[in-house]
Motif scaffolding. Sequence first.
Motif, PDB file in Angstrom:
ATOM      1  N   LEU A   1      -5.941 -47.085  19.857  1.00 22.83           N
ATOM      2  CA  LEU A   1      -6.316 -47.721  21.121  1.00 22.83           C
ATOM      3  C   LEU A   1      -7.212 -48.936  20.880  1.00 22.83           C
ATOM      4  CD1 LEU A   1      -6.983 -44.581  23.354  1.00 22.83           C
ATOM      5  CD2 LEU A   1      -5.028 -46.139  23.452  1.00 22.83           C
ATOM      6  N   GLN A   2      -8.065 -48.856  19.865  1.00 28.17           N
ATOM      7  CA  GLN A   2      -8.938 -49.988  19.558  1.00 28.17           C
ATOM      8  C   GLN A   2      -8.137 -51.171  19.022  1.00 28.17           C
ATOM      9  OE1 GLN A   2     -12.282 -49.035  17.089  1.00 28.17           O
ATOM     10  NE2 GLN A   2     -13.239 -51.015  17.354  1.00 28.17           N
ATOM     11  N   VAL A   3      -7.068 -50.898  18.292  1.00 27.66           N
ATOM     12  CA  VAL A   3      -6.188 -51.987  17.861  1.00 27.66           C
ATOM     13  C   VAL A   3      -5.630 -52.721  19.074  1.00 27.66           C
ATOM     14  CG1 VAL A   3      -4.037 -52.552  16.656  1.00 27.66           C
ATOM     15  CG2 VAL A   3      -5.594 -50.857  15.680  1.00 27.66           C
ATOM     16  N   GLY A   4      -5.221 -51.960  20.096  1.00 29.86           N
ATOM     17  CA  GLY A   4      -4.732 -52.580  21.325  1.00 29.86           C
ATOM     18  C   GLY A   4      -5.807 -53.390  22.026  1.00 29.86           C
ATOM     19  N   LEU A   5      -7.038 -52.878  22.034  1.00 30.09           N
ATOM     20  CA  LEU A   5      -8.148 -53.617  22.631  1.00 30.09           C
ATOM     21  C   LEU A   5      -8.345 -54.958  21.930  1.00 30.09           C
ATOM     22  CD1 LEU A   5     -10.700 -53.763  24.468  1.00 30.09           C
ATOM     23  CD2 LEU A   5     -11.949 -52.608  22.630  1.00 30.09           C
ATOM     24  N   GLY A   6      -8.296 -54.941  20.599  1.00 27.35           N
ATOM     25  CA  GLY A   6      -8.461 -56.178  19.854  1.00 27.35           C
ATOM     26  C   GLY A   6      -7.332 -57.158  20.091  1.00 27.35           C
ATOM     27  N   ALA A   7      -6.113 -56.650  20.249  1.00 23.08           N
ATOM     28  CA  ALA A   7      -4.962 -57.529  20.446  1.00 23.08           C
ATOM     29  C   ALA A   7      -5.068 -58.307  21.751  1.00 23.08           C
ATOM     30  CB  ALA A   7      -3.679 -56.708  20.425  1.00 23.08           C
ATOM     31  N   PHE A   8      -5.664 -57.702  22.777  1.00 25.18           N
ATOM     32  CA  PHE A   8      -5.789 -58.371  24.079  1.00 25.18           C
ATOM     33  C   PHE A   8      -7.193 -58.912  24.321  1.00 25.18           C
ATOM     34  CE2 PHE A   8      -2.185 -55.498  24.653  1.00 25.18           C
ATOM     35  CZ  PHE A   8      -1.260 -56.343  25.257  1.00 25.18           C
ATOM     36  N   LEU A   9      -7.988 -58.981  23.264  1.00 26.15           N
ATOM     37  CA  LEU A   9      -9.393 -59.355  23.434  1.00 26.15           C
ATOM     38  C   LEU A   9      -9.558 -60.760  23.995  1.00 26.15           C
ATOM     39  CD1 LEU A   9     -12.298 -58.391  23.039  1.00 26.15           C
ATOM     40  CD2 LEU A   9     -12.231 -59.361  20.748  1.00 26.15           C
ATOM     41  N   LYS A  10      -8.670 -61.686  23.606  1.00 26.39           N
ATOM     42  CA  LYS A  10      -8.811 -63.072  24.050  1.00 26.39           C
ATOM     43  C   LYS A  10      -8.759 -63.174  25.569  1.00 26.39           C
ATOM     44  CE  LYS A  10      -7.015 -67.742  23.289  1.00 26.39           C
ATOM     45  NZ  LYS A  10      -6.030 -68.569  22.540  1.00 26.39           N
TER      46      LYS A  10
ATOM     47  N   LEU B   1      -7.264 -32.757  24.023  1.00 21.84           N
ATOM     48  CA  LEU B   1      -7.488 -33.790  25.040  1.00 21.84           C
ATOM     49  C   LEU B   1      -8.971 -34.102  25.207  1.00 21.84           C
ATOM     50  CD1 LEU B   1      -6.345 -35.666  27.170  1.00 21.84           C
ATOM     51  CD2 LEU B   1      -6.458 -33.779  28.824  1.00 21.84           C
ATOM     52  N   THR B   2      -9.807 -33.065  25.237  1.00 20.30           N
ATOM     53  CA  THR B   2     -11.252 -33.287  25.393  1.00 20.30           C
ATOM     54  C   THR B   2     -11.799 -34.133  24.252  1.00 20.30           C
ATOM     55  OG1 THR B   2     -11.499 -31.161  26.507  1.00 20.30           O
ATOM     56  CG2 THR B   2     -13.496 -32.160  25.614  1.00 20.30           C
ATOM     57  N   ALA B   3     -11.367 -33.835  23.041  1.00 23.73           N
ATOM     58  CA  ALA B   3     -11.833 -34.594  21.885  1.00 23.73           C
ATOM     59  C   ALA B   3     -11.353 -36.042  21.953  1.00 23.73           C
ATOM     60  CB  ALA B   3     -11.335 -33.929  20.600  1.00 23.73           C
ATOM     61  N   ILE B   4     -10.116 -36.239  22.377  1.00 24.94           N
ATOM     62  CA  ILE B   4      -9.563 -37.599  22.455  1.00 24.94           C
ATOM     63  C   ILE B   4     -10.322 -38.425  23.489  1.00 24.94           C
ATOM     64  CG2 ILE B   4      -7.528 -38.930  23.131  1.00 24.94           C
ATOM     65  CD1 ILE B   4      -5.823 -36.686  21.909  1.00 24.94           C
ATOM     66  N   ILE B   5     -10.610 -37.826  24.649  1.00 27.07           N
ATOM     67  CA  ILE B   5     -11.350 -38.555  25.691  1.00 27.07           C
ATOM     68  C   ILE B   5     -12.736 -38.950  25.191  1.00 27.07           C
ATOM     69  CG2 ILE B   5     -12.422 -38.341  27.974  1.00 27.07           C
ATOM     70  CD1 ILE B   5     -10.068 -36.550  28.780  1.00 27.07           C
ATOM     71  N   GLY B   6     -13.442 -38.008  24.578  1.00 30.86           N
ATOM     72  CA  GLY B   6     -14.791 -38.293  24.098  1.00 30.86           C
ATOM     73  C   GLY B   6     -14.807 -39.376  23.035  1.00 30.86           C
ATOM     74  N   MET B   7     -13.908 -39.286  22.060  1.00 33.73           N
ATOM     75  CA  MET B   7     -13.887 -40.272  20.984  1.00 33.73           C
ATOM     76  C   MET B   7     -13.438 -41.641  21.496  1.00 33.73           C
ATOM     77  SD  MET B   7     -15.004 -38.637  18.339  1.00 33.73           S
ATOM     78  CE  MET B   7     -14.467 -39.306  16.768  1.00 33.73           C
TER      79      MET B   7
ATOM     80  N   MET C   1     -15.346 -45.135  21.281  1.00 29.94           N
ATOM     81  CA  MET C   1     -14.628 -46.229  20.625  1.00 29.94           C
ATOM     82  C   MET C   1     -14.840 -47.549  21.356  1.00 29.94           C
ATOM     83  SD  MET C   1     -11.762 -48.289  21.251  1.00 29.94           S
ATOM     84  CE  MET C   1     -10.827 -47.297  22.397  1.00 29.94           C
ATOM     85  N   PHE C   2     -14.828 -47.515  22.687  1.00 29.33           N
ATOM     86  CA  PHE C   2     -15.004 -48.750  23.445  1.00 29.33           C
ATOM     87  C   PHE C   2     -16.375 -49.357  23.173  1.00 29.33           C
ATOM     88  CE2 PHE C   2     -16.367 -51.115  27.199  1.00 29.33           C
ATOM     89  CZ  PHE C   2     -15.297 -51.996  27.354  1.00 29.33           C
ATOM     90  N   VAL C   3     -17.399 -48.509  23.136  1.00 28.14           N
ATOM     91  CA  VAL C   3     -18.750 -49.008  22.872  1.00 28.14           C
ATOM     92  C   VAL C   3     -18.856 -49.537  21.444  1.00 28.14           C
ATOM     93  CG1 VAL C   3     -21.188 -48.397  22.775  1.00 28.14           C
ATOM     94  CG2 VAL C   3     -19.743 -47.471  24.576  1.00 28.14           C
ATOM     95  N   VAL C   4     -18.244 -48.806  20.493  1.00 28.95           N
ATOM     96  CA  VAL C   4     -18.275 -49.271  19.105  1.00 28.95           C
ATOM     97  C   VAL C   4     -17.540 -50.604  18.977  1.00 28.95           C
ATOM     98  CG1 VAL C   4     -17.450 -48.756  16.771  1.00 28.95           C
ATOM     99  CG2 VAL C   4     -18.550 -46.966  18.126  1.00 28.95           C
ATOM    100  N   GLY C   5     -16.451 -50.769  19.745  1.00 27.03           N
ATOM    101  CA  GLY C   5     -15.770 -52.063  19.753  1.00 27.03           C
ATOM    102  C   GLY C   5     -16.670 -53.174  20.263  1.00 27.03           C
ATOM    103  N   LEU C   6     -17.479 -52.851  21.269  1.00 21.35           N
ATOM    104  CA  LEU C   6     -18.438 -53.825  21.781  1.00 21.35           C
ATOM    105  C   LEU C   6     -19.494 -54.144  20.729  1.00 21.35           C
ATOM    106  CD1 LEU C   6     -19.240 -55.476  24.260  1.00 21.35           C
ATOM    107  CD2 LEU C   6     -20.589 -53.548  25.062  1.00 21.35           C
TER     108      LEU C   6
END
Length: 460
Positions: free
Chosen positions: A125-134, A247-253, A257-262
Amino acid sequence: MSNPEQGQRPSRTINQDPEAMPPLGKAIPLGIQHIMAMFAGNVTPPIIIAGVIGATTGEQIFLIQVALFVAGIATLVQTIGMGPIGARLPIVQGTSFGFLPVALPLAGTFGLPAVLGASLVAGLLQVGLGAFLKKIRHWFSPVVTGIVVLLIGITLMPVGLNYAAGGVGSDNFASPTNLGLAFFVLVVTIGVHQFGRGFLKAASILVGLASGYILAILLGMVDFASVGDAAWFSIPKPLQYGLEFQLTAIIGMTLIMFVVGLETIGNISAITIGGAGRQAKDRELSGGVMADGVATSFAALFNTLPNTAYAQNVGLITLTGVVSRHVVTIGGILLICMGLFPKLGGLVAAMPHAVLGGAGVVMFGMIASAGLKIIQECELDQRAMLIIAVALSLGIGLPAVEAISETMPGQAGLLLKSGLVPAAVAALVLDAILPGKPGRQQPSADEAVASKSEDAKSNV
């Protein structure tokens, strides 16, 4: 007749150019300096997770080994790059502390395979975030990224002091010997940085760490047992623990991940502004975030926790001014070697925490300073001051008052406990909804180059 070059901005020095390559005699020690600065932070999370899952001594050595190996590979992805992936800047990757508040309870409840499976998904998901970051970069104005970088430094400051005291849980925590050793490293680092010249000045952290290590050996504070127990050569095995998807683990991580991306966006901005003296380019930010995601998913396959750009090395770059990505590439190769030859890692692992803490006091403070420098880019009007006030109050206050997070259910309490998550969210939301936001932020480096090109064409 005047010199046509007079009045022009002087070219950047070799230290400020990410593409420059210092002589190997200088580049290798500078690379070692980066590894020594991040080593403790990189191996501490797997040691902590090993305790939660009840790992044996052999499993703990394995978790440390794969953490080193993965960090080396991930660092090369950032510095060398793979197509659009990688910032091609001096970014050191390592095991992230940011995921621990969520990973630890998940590991205790579901086991390490669930944490690794969730990390794999979060990385993709973070790869996708980076791809659309611009397209969403306008969300991350200087006031937002500056607050995040500032809070990263502030959050790490207690970590540095805990190291200086000997490490939390140590029998002689805050003893005069530990504090004195840390103070010695601090004084040497400051003295070399202020009075040294050239390479010596740039390697001030390395000189401080080496001096402290030697003193610790003379004082009988170094235990080389880890070196004797480690194997001479070992190839890390992927999927040793397997993957499970809860699912719980995926949601939490994913939330973390979004904050770590920031954080990664803030770290890249701190490198280019504090080290190279310019704004980060769109491709650098996008590639850096994508590389973060690739590293996190790769780490999950190799049995270790998510990877991220290391803030302490940003502080090192800001302190030394050496922005060559090739120096960090050398550091990445050394990390891989440590992962393949565990005894090499054992030598660094034997370094007392107090030695690392003395250097950490400087480096973590420099991160906070870089955050202040980023904030200075925006106009500090009442609107910006309000955003800073709310974000800092949450980022610093919530971790200090743990009772608030303990009253919240499940993952909400974990997210509040970090402080950085609510502060980053508050800064993003307030910057987006408060009236008076500038219609156009300062152009990025890519836009500036394009603008200059158009001006040149119009002048022909």
